[in-house]
Every structure is written in C-alpha cells, then in structure tokens.
Motif scaffolding. Sequence first.
Motif, PDB file in Angstrom:
ATOM      1  N   UNK A   1       0.786  -1.226   0.000  1.00 29.44           N
ATOM      2  CA  UNK A   1       0.000   0.000   0.000  1.00 29.44           C
ATOM      3  C   UNK A   1       0.820   1.279   0.000  1.00 29.44           C
ATOM      4  N   UNK A   2       2.143   1.137   0.146  1.00 29.53           N
ATOM      5  CA  UNK A   2       2.964   2.330   0.291  1.00 29.53           C
ATOM      6  C   UNK A   2       2.745   3.338  -0.849  1.00 29.53           C
TER       7      UNK A   2
ATOM      8  N   UNK B   1       1.137   7.080  -0.760  1.00 30.02           N
ATOM      9  CA  UNK B   1       1.957   8.238  -1.103  1.00 30.02           C
ATOM     10  C   UNK B   1       1.251   9.102  -2.146  1.00 30.02           C
ATOM     11  N   UNK B   2       0.727   8.474  -3.183  1.00 32.69           N
ATOM     12  CA  UNK B   2       0.080   9.243  -4.255  1.00 32.69           C
ATOM     13  C   UNK B   2      -1.115  10.022  -3.725  1.00 32.69           C
TER      14      UNK B   2
ATOM     15  N   UNK C   1     -14.193  -2.709   6.902  1.00 35.71           N
ATOM     16  CA  UNK C   1     -14.722  -3.287   5.671  1.00 35.71           C
ATOM     17  C   UNK C   1     -13.620  -3.492   4.648  1.00 35.71           C
ATOM     18  N   UNK C   2     -12.574  -2.667   4.722  1.00 43.42           N
ATOM     19  CA  UNK C   2     -11.502  -2.774   3.752  1.00 43.42           C
ATOM     20  C   UNK C   2     -10.212  -2.189   4.337  1.00 43.42           C
ATOM     21  N   UNK C   3      -9.142  -3.006   4.428  1.00 38.61           N
ATOM     22  CA  UNK C   3      -7.880  -2.514   4.958  1.00 38.61           C
ATOM     23  C   UNK C   3      -7.371  -1.295   4.184  1.00 38.61           C
ATOM     24  N   UNK C   4      -7.574  -1.329   2.855  1.00 40.08           N
ATOM     25  CA  UNK C   4      -7.084  -0.252   2.001  1.00 40.08           C
ATOM     26  C   UNK C   4      -7.725   1.087   2.350  1.00 40.08           C
TER      27      UNK C   4
END
Lengths: 201, 339
Positions: A31-32, A36-37, A71-74
């Motif tokens: 996910x880095x 960052x973006x 619900x979502x790690x992201x």
Amino acid sequence: MTDPAKTEDFLLWNGVGDSDEAAFNTLMRRHYKSLFRYGIRIHADEDLVRDAIQEVFISVWERRHKLPEIDSPRSYLLGSLRKRILYELRQSRWERLDEMADQFHVDFSFDHVLISREEDLLTRQKIETFLNSLPPRQKEIIHLRFYQNLSCEEIADVMKMNRQSVYNLLHETLRRLRRQWGPVGVYLLLSQLHESPFHVF
Amino acid sequence: MERYEDWSAEELAMESSFIGWVLGLSDEDALFWENWLASHPQAHGRVEEARRLLLSFRETAGTEPSDEAEEADVRAVMRHIRRPAAFRRWFIRSAAALAIFAGAGTGVWYYLTRQTSTVTEWHTTTQVQQVTLPDQSVVTLSPNSHARYRDAPNGERVVEFSGEAFFKVTRNEHRPFVIYAGNMVTRVLGTSFWLRTKPQARTIELDVVTGKVAVYDRRNRRVAYQSMNEVTLLPNQRATYSTTTGDLKKGLVDNPVGEAAPSGQFRFTNTPIQLITAKLSKKYGIVIDLPDPLVGSCTFTGDLNDLSLYEQLDLICQSIHANYQIKQAQIVIRGQGCR
C-alpha cells in the motif's frame, strides 16, 4: 464480485492481528505507493507525507491486538493517512488549516491518444478548465474513485462522509462534465431524451 | 444481465465493472462489456459518452513515490516496531538480576513484569537440564542450549530456541506450541520430537518421535502467506532446514524407532519380501516402496529381531542382491528380482 486483492489484504490484516511481522511488512509494501500518491495530493510536502505514512503503520502495529472491525484494509489505511496529514497541518503553526485542508492538488490534462479524433481543441480546453476548477472535495472523490479505484462505500469511509453524499457528488460532477462534452453523435439523442430514474446502489 | 439497459452515461461511468473495462483494469470486465455492447446496439451512444467521461479524468503526473523512499520508510517502521520489544527483554533481564541481588526482591520483579507476558529463560553449559513449562510440557535441554518461553498474547505458547533439546509438548488444541529457531518455525499441538540447531553445518534438524509436526520458514509466509512451503512430519521423519537458503527437506531420522513387538515376531523362513516390508512399515510408520513386483516376491530367511531398521534393511537387501534408498520420507527398495 469478490476482489482477490481485498481478500489478500484481509489475510495480511489478520496476520498483523497475530503479530506476524512478515505479514505486516507485506501489507506496508502493498500500500505504500498508493498511500503516497493520495497523501501528496492532500499536502505537497513529501517529507510530511512520508512521516505520516510511517506513523499510520506504526499505530496499526501498536494496536494490532485491538484492531477495529473494518470493511476494507485499504480504505482504512487511506482514511488514517488523511486524518494524520490533516492533524499534522493543524499542529503546525506556520500553516493555516482552513487554507491547507481546502486543497487537493490535482491537475487534469487530456490524454489525446485515448480520446477519439472528433474532439477539437476547444472541447479539450473546456473540459480541462471545468475539471481543474472543481472544488477540492470533488477532485478528491474523483481521485479516489478513478485512480485509487475505491467504491463509493470506501470513499465515504476514507473521507468520513455519508455514502449517499459521495454518490450524489460524483453523479453531479459527471452530469456537469457530460454537459461540457456535448452530444456524442446522432444516435445519442435517444439516450438523452430518456433520462433514467435516479439509481441507488 | 438486463439491469444496465436503462442506465444513464453517468451511472455507467460510476459502475465498478464499467470502470474496470474502460481503464483496462480487468479482462473479465472487458469480456462482459464487449458482449453486452454487441447485444445492446441501442446503448452505444450512452456507453460512448460514459467512456468519454471516464477518459476525461487524466491527471497530470505529480510527485511519484520512489522505490528508495518505500524501502527506507518500510525499514524505518520495522526498526521502530522491533525496538520496544528488545527494550522490554532488556528490562526484564535487568529487573531479574536486581531481584536476585536484593535477595527478597522477587515481589518487585513480579510487579514489574505483570503487564507484559512473563518470559522464562534457560541456559545449559555442561549439564543436561530438564525443565517443565507452565503448561506441563517438558523440555530436556542438552548441554550448550538456550530456550526462552513466553505465553503470547494471542494464546500461543512460544519458545525461542537454539542448541539441542527433546520436546514433549502437552496437547492443547486451543493453544498452538510454536518454536522459533532462527527463521525456522515449528508448530505443534501435542507431540514429542528432537530439535537441533547446527550452526556449523548451517542446518536445523527436527526428528519427530510421536504425533504430528508442521515446519516452515518464517520468511516464506511473506510470499504466499498461507504456509505453502510448510512441511508436515510424522513419527520417524526428519525435517532438515538450511539456514542459508531456507530450504526445507523431508527425510528419515537416523535411527527409526518402532512400536515394541513381541519377541520372535521378526523371525522369517522363506517369507516373501513384500510381507516383511509390510510388517516393518507398520512397526515404524514408514512407507517402504517396492516398485518392482519381482523384488517383492523374493523370499528371505533369517532373524531380524533386536536390530535397527537400517540393519534389518541391510540384511534383507544383501540376501536378495537389492539395495535401498531413502527418498523424501520413504524407503525405496530396488533390485533384479529372484529366479
């Protein structure tokens, strides 16, 4: 539709809950770049964004035994980063929050290769002006929906908004954008006359 | 699917699978939408509009994350999360030393370590030491070994280990017993086995005596996460782990131990080999393979009592001009067969 990437995220997330350092490491690397973006668009200071990313992960690890149900790690990570950056900006004496928080650094410009040849320069300029003058909130939603590929539900989670508001804002932006474009061709008339009832997911 | 038929261009542009198609994220979505479009020619206008809407959102490239930044930041986080644990260990050790010096200071030690899980450590130098863990598991440490035990917050029983020891683990399905020897991880519920770290040979060996044992490389969990490179072992099987490459090999222990059999059981007169190997197989729990049926029908006469498995195999093979090999955790006997 089950998203395999999301399933893997959950496997890693649960691994972190079991104090698995390797899972934690993998989760960070996955996910880095997208963090960052996103972060760099909220605030253009690279060092601040990188520090904030580290702090987000450190706090995930430190609270691994009582991680919240998500619900979502992201979207959890993106939302934590957003909160962390805004908090940092609020702490800093040199920046005024109301100025800073009200920006989302995105510039839109046409990729002419992908757009069909019928579009002239005038249309292109019209679209670019329209998109670049959108309120930051709308730009942020567009970024999360079309770049980070988050669902309306996940965007609501990240930006601490109501899901229906996210949907409505996105729908409204697209409707106005469509008007900038003008009709596609002759056969288009039919679909424009036929305005569908508002759809709720 | 009929539901897209009366959708507007905006609605299509917000639909995940539609985005997946236009932005080229998913072949599955592309297939669906191309088929859908072919069967709904009246929707071409709306689809084209929706496609155009999505393609409008081209962001100009901003500051991109570099691989170096990612590497540096991930390392910084890993260092950070490891530091507090190391500090805790140091703290507990010093507190323990303090308590001994103080003589009656053990109360203080318990007070200080109450919040964290209690860590107990053993070192052996020249003597064999038998220790009983809080869960009644027994570890017999050979000289020059080191073990550290703690109850992990997730309920696991955790041992960090180096040297040589015999583990007899009390069965508890709810609390896996996990041993870390370098990067080799051993996970059991209730079994007994030998574990040896051999720094000079750069290997770690695990010999199962009873029960079932799972072994894997800690680092491999990162790649596949689900322990794909896990090796499961049964009695008389040995896992050999290379500390340099992380490879795990399955084989047999040096001296397989079988169930005690009544004496005289292993005296044979003109007995077909396949009956003898079936009997040995059963005794040791090891698969003995006779790929050539001609070899299996050879016969053997002799007394195999009070011999080790390998001595028994040597005698059998000599008499029928065959030889045996250990492959993985199996024994394979090959030969010419008998006339």
